[in-house]
Design a protein around this motif. Structure first.
Motif, mmCIF file in Angstrom:
data_model
loop_
_atom_site.group_PDB
_atom_site.id
_atom_site.type_symbol
_atom_site.label_atom_id
_atom_site.label_comp_id
_atom_site.label_asym_id
_atom_site.label_seq_id
_atom_site.Cartn_x
_atom_site.Cartn_y
_atom_site.Cartn_z
ATOM 1 N N GLN A 106 4.277 7.276 -1.343
ATOM 2 C CA GLN A 106 3.323 7.296 -1.907
ATOM 3 C C GLN A 106 2.137 6.250 -1.665
ATOM 4 O OE1 GLN A 106 4.445 7.062 -6.245
ATOM 5 N NE2 GLN A 106 5.121 4.859 -5.903
ATOM 6 N N ILE A 107 0.932 6.537 -1.634
ATOM 7 C CA ILE A 107 -0.007 5.383 -1.441
ATOM 8 C C ILE A 107 -0.568 4.973 -2.652
ATOM 9 C CG2 ILE A 107 -2.123 5.147 -0.080
ATOM 10 C CD1 ILE A 107 -1.620 7.413 1.511
ATOM 11 N N GLY A 108 -0.269 3.763 -2.971
ATOM 12 C CA GLY A 108 -0.830 2.935 -3.966
ATOM 13 C C GLY A 108 0.156 3.076 -5.158
ATOM 14 N N PRO A 119 -4.783 1.238 -6.990
ATOM 15 C CA PRO A 119 -5.087 2.776 -7.336
ATOM 16 C C PRO A 119 -4.407 3.713 -6.520
ATOM 17 C CG PRO A 119 -6.837 1.169 -6.941
ATOM 18 C CD PRO A 119 -5.892 0.565 -6.575
ATOM 19 N N ARG A 120 -3.737 4.714 -7.034
ATOM 20 C CA ARG A 120 -2.662 5.714 -6.341
ATOM 21 C C ARG A 120 -3.761 6.870 -5.877
ATOM 22 N NH1 ARG A 120 2.599 7.532 -9.334
ATOM 23 N NH2 ARG A 120 2.980 5.387 -8.805
ATOM 24 N N ILE A 121 -3.244 7.246 -4.807
ATOM 25 C CA ILE A 121 -4.047 8.460 -3.822
ATOM 26 C C ILE A 121 -3.061 9.552 -3.836
ATOM 27 C CG2 ILE A 121 -5.090 9.050 -1.609
ATOM 28 C CD1 ILE A 121 -5.907 6.131 -1.261
ATOM 29 N N PRO A 122 -3.310 10.586 -4.095
ATOM 30 C CA PRO A 122 -2.480 11.945 -3.964
ATOM 31 C C PRO A 122 -2.025 12.262 -2.938
ATOM 32 C CG PRO A 122 -4.679 12.410 -4.993
ATOM 33 C CD PRO A 122 -4.694 11.228 -5.045
ATOM 34 N N THR A 123 -1.110 12.416 -2.643
ATOM 35 C CA THR A 123 -0.443 12.975 -1.515
ATOM 36 C C THR A 123 0.040 14.234 -1.368
ATOM 37 O OG1 THR A 123 1.815 11.931 -1.542
ATOM 38 C CG2 THR A 123 0.124 10.541 -0.596
ATOM 39 N N TYR A 128 4.474 15.336 2.429
ATOM 40 C CA TYR A 128 4.442 13.772 2.557
ATOM 41 C C TYR A 128 5.428 13.299 1.513
ATOM 42 C CZ TYR A 128 2.420 9.744 4.485
ATOM 43 O OH TYR A 128 2.219 8.398 5.101
ATOM 44 N N VAL A 140 0.883 -1.209 -0.048
ATOM 45 C CA VAL A 140 0.088 -0.058 -0.114
ATOM 46 C C VAL A 140 0.845 1.262 -0.054
ATOM 47 C CG1 VAL A 140 -1.604 1.373 1.355
ATOM 48 C CG2 VAL A 140 -1.820 -1.201 1.121
#
Length: 414
Positions: free
Chosen positions: A126-128, A114-118, A122, A98
């Motif tokens: 990266q998330i996803g 699926p990528r979540i913008p940070t 941060y 993740v």
């Protein structure tokens, strides 16, 4: 072998003496020996990231537990530590997938999340995103190392009763030892409670399984833990736990100062020995000064606690052998002589099959010799209630009675 009185336990010298056929008699090994063996093996695990060596450690733990565990209910809880170890590995892999850190062009692509913008602050995480085989294997190896450490602690809880280790602590550490003993006995007692509730559900024909059966198991286990805590508090209060005794306030403050200064000296000395850039005064001199201060604090604090031990656990050749084989395995892995240090931590990049270094593998197998160096455990025989024989009441034999004469048969006149 010397005879013992009826109803009395054999002495320590008799419990370890071989019988007429050369076999060792069963006895309980000293709990400190098992804890030294397990902690030394956990220290050896902290030095390696090689999955082959880690799986070898798990095999050694399984062999020793199978050979030398007792039949007590809390000694059958090692499988729960294995479940916890698998959970740790799974969580480590999921977190790595993740919270990805990106992949290189040479990585083997598996799938993409699926990528979540940070936000900008941060950065670096990266998330996803894409997940590679190298990232999954690296996370699994790190989780496996932590899982092996947990299994080492579980092996110590399975093989040794932590309450027996309280009797060998110095008098100054009695309160701290009670707290540590209570915290270490939580897991075995929790396993015993779960087993008892599960057995009761089977006797009552409980057929619910999975998440639906969770409420029927958790509530009785929590109730049992609360009752056990209340019983422990009442027992400690009735035995005068925490009483100051005849110690003065000045003596207690002086003991606390010695112990606190000694612990600081031990921490500084350990840091100085592990860090090559630290000043020389933070190495062995600080470690020696901290040890002397701790010894003085233990000596001074032990005067106000007077304890007696009935039949203390012996420390014989078997205890030295079990503790020594565990410590020797940790020393071999820390020394790094006879093998390449890179074999302990093989690199995932580029992806290749790890090699099994012979010297560390032999050291881990040496720790497995505790399975036959330790004496066989004492068989657990549940107490049977003694029922006195029924009093014999002699019965008077019945004399056969004479047959009654048959009544005269009358015929009716026609």
């Amino acid at each position: 072998m010397a005879r013992t009185a009826v109803g009395s336990e054999p002495r320590a010298s008799e419990a370890v003496a071989p019988d007429t056929r050369g076999r060792r008699l069963p006895r309980s090994l000293h709990p400190v020996a098992w804890w030294l063996w397990a902690l030394a093996l956990a220290t050896a695990v902290s030095r390696t990231n090689n999955p082959l060596l880690l799986f070898l450690v798990l095999a050694v733990l399984g062999y020793v537990i199978t050979m030398r565990r007792t039949e007590a209910p809390w000694a059958r809880g090692f499988k729960y530590y294995l479940y916890l170890a698998l959970t740790v590995v799974a969580i480590r892999v999921v977190f790595r997938a993740v919270f990805a850190t990106g992949i290189t062009p040479h990585d083997h692509f598996l799938f993409a999340l699926p990528r979540i913008p940070t936000p900008g602050w941060y950065a670096g995480i990266q998330i996803g995103g894409p997940v590679s085989l190298e990232a999954v294997l690296s996370a699994a190896t790190d989780g496996l190392r932590l899982a092996c450490m947990l299994c080492c602690i579980g092996a110590a809880n399975t093989l040794a009763n932590p309450k027996r280790a309280l009797r060998v602590l110095p008098g100054a550490l009695y309160e701290l030892g009670v707290a540590v003993t209570v915290s270490l006995s939580v897991a075995p007692q929790l396993v015993q409670s779960v087993q008892r509730v599960h057995r009761a559900r089977r006797l009552r024909a409980g057929r619910t399984k999975g998440l639906r059966a969770l409420r029927g198991i958790v509530v009785p286990v929590l109730e049992d833990a609360l009752e056990r805590s209340l019983r422990l508090a009442a027992a400690m209060d009735s035995r005068g736990y925490g009483r100051a005794g005849s110690a003065t306030a000045r003596s207690r403050r002086l003991t606390g100062a010695f112990m606190l200064s000694g612990m600081c000296g031990l921490c500084a000395g350990a840091y100085g020995l592990l860090d090559a850039t630290a000043p020389a005064v933070l190495g062995f001199p600080a470690l020696l000064a901290g040890s002397l201060l701790c010894a003085a604090g233990l000596r001074l604090g032990g005067r106000r606690v007077t304890r007696t031990a009935y039949r203390p656990d012996p420390w014989l050749a078997a205890e030295w052998a079990v503790a020594g084989c565990g410590v020797l395995s940790a020393v071999v892995l820390f020394a790094g002589t006879g093998f390449d240090a890179a074999d302990l931590n093989p690199s995932i990049y580029p992806l290749s099959w790890p090699t099994l270094p012979l010297v560390p593998a032999a050291a881990i197998l040496l720790a497995g010799s505790a399975g036959f160096l330790a004496p066989p455990p004492t068989p657990h025989t549940p107490p049977t209630p003694h029922t006195p024989p029924e009093p014999h009441t002699p019965q008077t034999p019945r004399t056969p009675s004479a047959p009654r004469p048959a009544a005269p048969r009358t015929e009716e006149a026609t």
